[in-house]
Scaffold this active site. Structure first.
Site, PDB file in Angstrom:
ATOM      1  N   SER A 189      -7.376   3.901   9.315  1.00  0.00           N
ATOM      2  CA  SER A 189      -8.143   3.858   8.073  1.00  0.00           C
ATOM      3  C   SER A 189      -7.461   2.925   7.062  1.00  0.00           C
ATOM      4  O   SER A 189      -8.092   2.019   6.495  1.00  0.00           O
ATOM      5  CB  SER A 189      -8.244   5.290   7.517  1.00  0.00           C
ATOM      6  N   HIS A 217       0.853  -1.188   0.000  1.00  0.00           N
ATOM      7  CA  HIS A 217       0.000   0.000   0.000  1.00  0.00           C
ATOM      8  C   HIS A 217       0.886   1.234   0.000  1.00  0.00           C
ATOM      9  O   HIS A 217       1.846   1.316   0.759  1.00  0.00           O
ATOM     10  CB  HIS A 217      -0.907   0.035   1.242  1.00  0.00           C
ATOM     11  N   ARG A 224     -14.218  12.785   7.445  1.00  0.00           N
ATOM     12  CA  ARG A 224     -12.936  13.449   7.759  1.00  0.00           C
ATOM     13  C   ARG A 224     -12.537  14.413   6.653  1.00  0.00           C
ATOM     14  O   ARG A 224     -11.977  15.477   6.907  1.00  0.00           O
ATOM     15  CB  ARG A 224     -11.839  12.386   7.950  1.00  0.00           C
ATOM     16  N   ASP A 267     -14.968   2.657   7.763  1.00  0.00           N
ATOM     17  CA  ASP A 267     -13.926   3.560   7.249  1.00  0.00           C
ATOM     18  C   ASP A 267     -14.439   4.379   6.079  1.00  0.00           C
ATOM     19  O   ASP A 267     -14.142   5.569   5.956  1.00  0.00           O
ATOM     20  CB  ASP A 267     -12.677   2.778   6.823  1.00  0.00           C
ATOM     21  N   LYS A 277      -8.517  -1.522   6.250  1.00  0.00           N
ATOM     22  CA  LYS A 277      -8.843  -2.078   4.927  1.00  0.00           C
ATOM     23  C   LYS A 277      -7.877  -3.200   4.565  1.00  0.00           C
ATOM     24  O   LYS A 277      -8.265  -4.228   4.010  1.00  0.00           O
ATOM     25  CB  LYS A 277      -8.801  -0.968   3.863  1.00  0.00           C
TER      26      LYS A 277
HETATM   27  N1  URA Z   1      -5.843   6.788   2.696  1.00  0.00           N
HETATM   28  C1  URA Z   1      -6.765   6.147   3.419  1.00  0.00           C
HETATM   29  O1  URA Z   1      -7.245   5.081   3.027  1.00  0.00           O
HETATM   30  N2  URA Z   1      -7.155   6.680   4.580  1.00  0.00           N
HETATM   31  C2  URA Z   1      -6.647   7.838   5.063  1.00  0.00           C
HETATM   32  O2  URA Z   1      -7.023   8.261   6.124  1.00  0.00           O
HETATM   33  C3  URA Z   1      -5.679   8.507   4.292  1.00  0.00           C
HETATM   34  C4  URA Z   1      -5.300   7.948   3.110  1.00  0.00           C
END
Ligand code: URA
Length: 435
Positions: free
Chosen positions: A187, A86, A172, A165, A191
């Site tokens: 967050s 990621h 947010r 999320d 995932k």
């Molecule tokens: N990417 C995400 O998935 N969440 C965040 O809070 C910031 C970047």
């Protein structure tokens, strides 16, 4: 149903600097997902977390609760070890595209559930959608089949993956609570944990084009995410890497696909190749595969995997990519050395040319973007092409060109200094974080 807590008590406790209990955290995320905690109450709680932070235990609890808000994928029947990557996002960051088939060609399975871009950083799915016919939606059964047969899949995360999320991130975004390390870490990691990968390599970007512009904050984010991953049983490692200068030459969807294919064919810009191979080595090491990823490129195996992945999702890997109708060069006014090539300004310019979106429902242009032909430290001659702008929208180029060359505030995106001038570009690889 009688609720065990009230949102107001929890907001007050967090606001006043108290540590929430495991039950309070679990209830907050669950009640928010069910709509019992209202959006304005979650905004207040997110702001309280922004200012007060979270303890390690609270953050573990918060992340687990977000994982539990939806489904958890199970790849235990895939006959290869699973490993994912990621990136926190940056300008010209197309690394996922060549990386997934390279690692798959070495024998791992890479379940890459990606998103779309918002703002100046591009999204992996937007890039792949520039390939004629390619479809981001894949069922869980098809994902299993692709992981087993090819070893890699890049697709849209389903609605059921960490829905808490999804809701919280949208909130947010409009309440100035994105740039909080615990909220970002939970967050991203919720995932990735829900996705069910056994190992994970994170690429945490820092510099003007990243959302953690300070290296110290990026390092703290990297450490926080590694600790969350390890606590959830995912072998996790993080690299902190530079995003003060765009990665490679191409910024924009089809342009980045073309550059990724160049890497798979054995060419491509040096920085993209270096970072792709380094991430691949870390991924393979985490799952105990002792194969040189560079070999997967030179043998053509990675290119075969790429083509199989694109075909499996309806795309034609050999089709011509969309090309912009308006293409214009920006050249150097004087000879000298490049002292600045700013990722944020170039990312924003590419976005304005049509490569990115303002709101999540906006369409993106496949062909828009910028090719950047120089890096800090390069010598240039008068009239040398520094960058090439691509767009479909007449009238945009003059405006974007002006913004890049003579912004109202600050320096131009690319600066040519007198011969012999120094520059302070960050090193590509800044740190490696392990548990
Ligand atoms: N990417 C995400 O998935 N969440 C965040 O809070 C910031 C970047």
């Amino acid at each position: 149903m009688t609720e065990p807590f009230t949102a107001v008590d929890i907001i007050r406790a967090k606001r006043d600097g108290h540590t929430l209990t495991t039950d309070q955290v679990a209830w907050s995320i669950d009640a928010y997902t069910r709509g019992v905690i209202a959006e304005e109450q979650m905004s207040a709680l997110a702001m309280a977390v922004f200012f007060q932070g979270m303890s390690v235990r609270e953050l573990d609890d918060w992340t687990s609760a977000m994982v539990r808000s939806g489904e958890r994928l199970d790849f235990s029947r895939v006959p290869r070890p699973t490993v994912d990557k990621h990136s926190t996002g940056g300008v010209g960051d197309k690394i996922t595209l060549p990386l997934v088939p390279i690692v798959a060609a070495c024998g791992a399975a890479v379940p890459q559930l990606s998103g779309r871009g918002l703002g100046h950083t591009g999204g992996t799915l937007d890039k792949l959608e520039a390939i004629p016919g390619w479809n981001a939606r894949v069922s869980n059964a098809q994902m299993m089949a692709m992981l087993t047969d090819i070893g890699g899949v890049i697709c849209a995360a389903g609605e059921k993956l960490a829905p808490a999320d999804r809701k919280l991130y949208a909130l947010r975004d409009v309440t100035a609570t994105v740039d909080s390390i615990p909220l970002i870490a939970s967050s991203i990691m919720s995932k990735k944990i829900a996705e069910g990968t056994s190992a994970l390599v994170l690429d945490v970007k820092t510099g003007s084009g990243a959302f953690m512009s300070e290296p110290d904050r990026a390092l703290e984010l990297a450490r926080t995410m590694v600790s969350l991953g390890v606590d959830a049983g995912v072998r996790t490692r993080a690299l902190v890497t530079a995003m003060d200068v765009p990665l490679g030459c191409a910024i924009g969807n089809a342009l980045e696909v073309a550059e990724s294919v160049e890497v798979l064919a054995g060419g491509g810009p040096a920085d993209v190749v270096e970072l792709t191979l380094l991430l691949a080595r870390h991924m393979l090491e985490l799952v105990g595969i002792d194969t040189d990823p560079a070999q997967a490129i030179s043998s053509g195996a990675a290119m075969d995997c790429w083509r199989a992945m694109i075909r499996a999702q309806g795309g034609d890997p050999l089709a011509e990519l969309p090309k912009a109708t308006i293409v214009e060069d920006i050249v150097a006014d004087s000879a000298g050395v490049i002292t600045r090539c700013d990722a944020l300004m170039l990312g924003r310019a590419s976005w304005r040319l049509g490569a990115g979106r303002h709101r999540k429902e906006d369409p993106v242009s496949d062909s828009a973007g910028i090719e950047v032909f120089v890096k800090p430290g390069d010598d240039v001659t008068t009239g040398q092409v520094l960058m090439r702008l691509h767009t479909e929208t007449p009238g945009l180029v003059a405006h974007v060109r002006e913004e890049l060359r003579s912004p109202r505030v600050g320096e131009p995106a690319i600066v040519v200094g007198p011969t012999g001038s120094s520059h302070n570009q960050l090193p590509l690889i800044i740190d490696v974080v392990e548990a």
